[in-house]
Structures are given as structure tokens and as C-alpha cells.
Design an enzyme around this catalytic site. Sequence first.
Site, short mmCIF file in Angstrom:
data_model
loop_
_atom_site.label_atom_id
_atom_site.label_comp_id
_atom_site.label_asym_id
_atom_site.label_seq_id
_atom_site.Cartn_x
_atom_site.Cartn_y
_atom_site.Cartn_z
N SER A 1 0.84 -1.19 0.00
CA SER A 1 0.00 0.00 0.00
C SER A 1 0.88 1.25 0.00
O SER A 1 2.08 1.18 0.28
CB SER A 1 -0.90 0.02 1.23
OG SER A 1 -1.80 -1.07 1.22
N HIS A 2 0.28 2.38 -0.33
CA HIS A 2 1.00 3.65 -0.24
C HIS A 2 1.01 4.11 1.20
O HIS A 2 0.02 3.96 1.93
CB HIS A 2 0.33 4.70 -1.14
CG HIS A 2 1.21 5.87 -1.44
ND1 HIS A 2 1.50 6.84 -0.50
CD2 HIS A 2 1.86 6.22 -2.57
CE1 HIS A 2 2.28 7.75 -1.05
NE2 HIS A 2 2.52 7.40 -2.30
N ALA A 3 2.13 4.68 1.63
CA ALA A 3 2.24 5.08 3.03
C ALA A 3 1.34 6.24 3.38
O ALA A 3 0.90 6.37 4.53
CB ALA A 3 3.70 5.44 3.34
#
Length: 393
Positions: A226-228
Amino acid sequence: MQPLKGITVVTLEHAIAAPFATRQLADLGARVIKIERPGVGDFARGYDERVRGLASHFVWTNRSKESLTLDVKDPEAQKILLRLITEEADVVVQNLAPGAAARLGLSFDALRKVRPNIIVCDISGYGADGPYRDKKAYDLLIQSEAGFVSVTGTPDTPSKAGPSIADISAGMYAYTNILAALMQRQQTGQGQHIDVSMLESLTEWMGYPLYYAFDGAAPPPRSGASHATIYPYGPFPAGDGKTVMLGLQNEREWKGFCEQVLLQAGLATDERFTSNSKRSAARAELSALIVQAFSTLTAAQVVERLEQASIANAQVNSMAEVWSHPQLKARNRWTEVDTPQGRVPALLPPGSWHTAAPRMDAVPALGQHTAAILAGQGYSAEQVAALRNAGTV
């Protein structure tokens, strides 16, 4: 005509960073003469045997080069190498141990006295000076030192990148700096010294997480695939057990995602999710809602809805699926190159030229071009044989 045709590069290289840089110069038509140790060669030749007995790393980074074996500690070999550089080389690239090239008389300061227009590119882990100058540097170690590992992986387990991104980044900066130096030389007639550090190259790639953590702020959390800091952005399971990768970038896409993909238009105005910051902070709640909505759909059905809503999506391809990727096939991005073990497929270099095709010549056998290069320096076949028997070449 290939853009670097007529440019000669002599390279004392091993592993990935320097070979990756010089292979790209060869792709553009440069003559690249790779200096290797007699009987052993670039140690990347021994990394594995996955390509019909050849090493995957070596096949990837060494096509279109000439292999000249020289024991650079031997005085006669040093004489051959220095003559080759001073009479023929436009560019010298090396990623030997710090200080090794200078001890061989191959520093920029030494070479420019004989050849003022020489371009010398030194690639190292930490640079030509500083307290880390002599510290050993491998890709994993640089990924760690540059902070990449600290922001990659899951909350419980930090991780390195799969490919050798520290080497690749250094190779790319070496490549682009050499191209710039060649352009500058056209204008000034003068050579250039280029000092490329793996640490500095990968730290440049870390710009976003560094600024995110600016002035003592918390760094972006590790969030797996996932994107942070953007949400929803990453992998989500569908009802058939397959995973869908998707990403949203703005509020317009969030509204379309709610209305056309989740079929829950009210979520678009739900106060918990009305900005990316709020969605990221409430990702556990939002994830549960998305997973529930996808649980009655197959991955193909989810992708169909995403496409209709113009939401970015992708499938997580295996290596086998990348080999047969329909987009690469449609754009004719695959060709073949020769190796000592026969022809193998190779991806054309990124970037298509209207007026020139990339050079896609063979991956060399160890020392394959030694006799021919030495013949060009005036050595007879008997002299070459004597040098081979002495272990010089």
C-alpha cells in the site's frame, strides 16, 4: 547512425552499477571494452546459472561489450591498459575498490595529463572522500544506509527492494553524467571527472520520505504494497481469492470510486473520508468497507468497475506473465541477443528513436576479444599466446 557511434569506453567494472551504466552507453552505439581478470572475469559471471548456464545479472548488464582479459597488477598488462586508454578511450569508467584505479595510474588527474579530453567516471559506494570512503558497499547495505529499508515493508518487518536499486540508481546517474560530459566536451574540448556515489544516488530517490519527515516529523509508515500516505492505494482482495491493485489520486476519483465501484455514493461525503489525510488516518475502517464490497465480486468484475470509473488499476504479474505481457508484445519491445550459450530474449532499451535502432549485440565470453584488441595494438599471435601463458591476459 547510433548517437554514440565512434565513442570508445574502457571500463574496469564488476557487479551491477558500472556494468549497467556502460551497457546503456553500448546500447547507444558506443564501443565498450570491458577489462576482466584472466580466468575469472567479472565476479557477476558467477552469481547464478539461470540463463542456460550463464548468470542472470551478467546477461542483463553486459551485452554489446568486448571482453579483454588483463591482470592489471602485471606491469605488461598495465602498459597495455594505459596505451589502450590514452590512444583510444573517450571515457573511462571504474567501480574498483576506493583508490585502486589511482594506484594503477588511472586517476583523472593522471590521465588528463596525457589525454586532456578524457572523461573519467568513478562509481563507488560512498564517494571519493569522507569517513565512509573505504567502507564496503553492497546494494542491501546502501538501501539500509539511505533509509530505504526503514520505510519499506510491513509495520512489523522492514524489507529491501527486490531488484538492486542502489546499483541501478548509481548506474543511471553515471550514465546520464557521462552523456552530459560528452556534450560539454563538444563545446569546450575538455574532459571531466565524474564521482558517482551509490549512497547519494539512492538518497536522491528518497526525496519524498525525507521531506515528509522534515524538521523532526515522523517518517512515512511502512505499509507493505500500500502507499504510506495515499489511501485507498494498494492491494485489495476480491471474492474469488485474487488480488486487485488500485490507486486513487484525487477527490474526483474518490467520488467516482464510491459511486461506480463500491456502489455506495454516500461514502463520498462521509466526514471520516472527505480528504486523503482523513482516509489515510481511517484506513482500517475504509479497508473493511472496501473488502466487504469486493467480497461478492470476482477480480475481473472489480477491474471492470474500476475501468468504467477511470480508476487506475493493475494486476500483480509474475515473471512469467511479464515475459508474455500483451502491452510489451504489442509494442514489439522484445528482441534477441546472442550469448556464449545461444540466443536469448532481451528487452529493447526504454526510449524509441525514429532514426536509429539500439545496438543489441552479443553478451561476450570471458576474454573473447583479447586477441583482436591486442592485435590492434600491434601484438602478434605468438606474443598474445605468450602473454596468455604468463597469465598476463
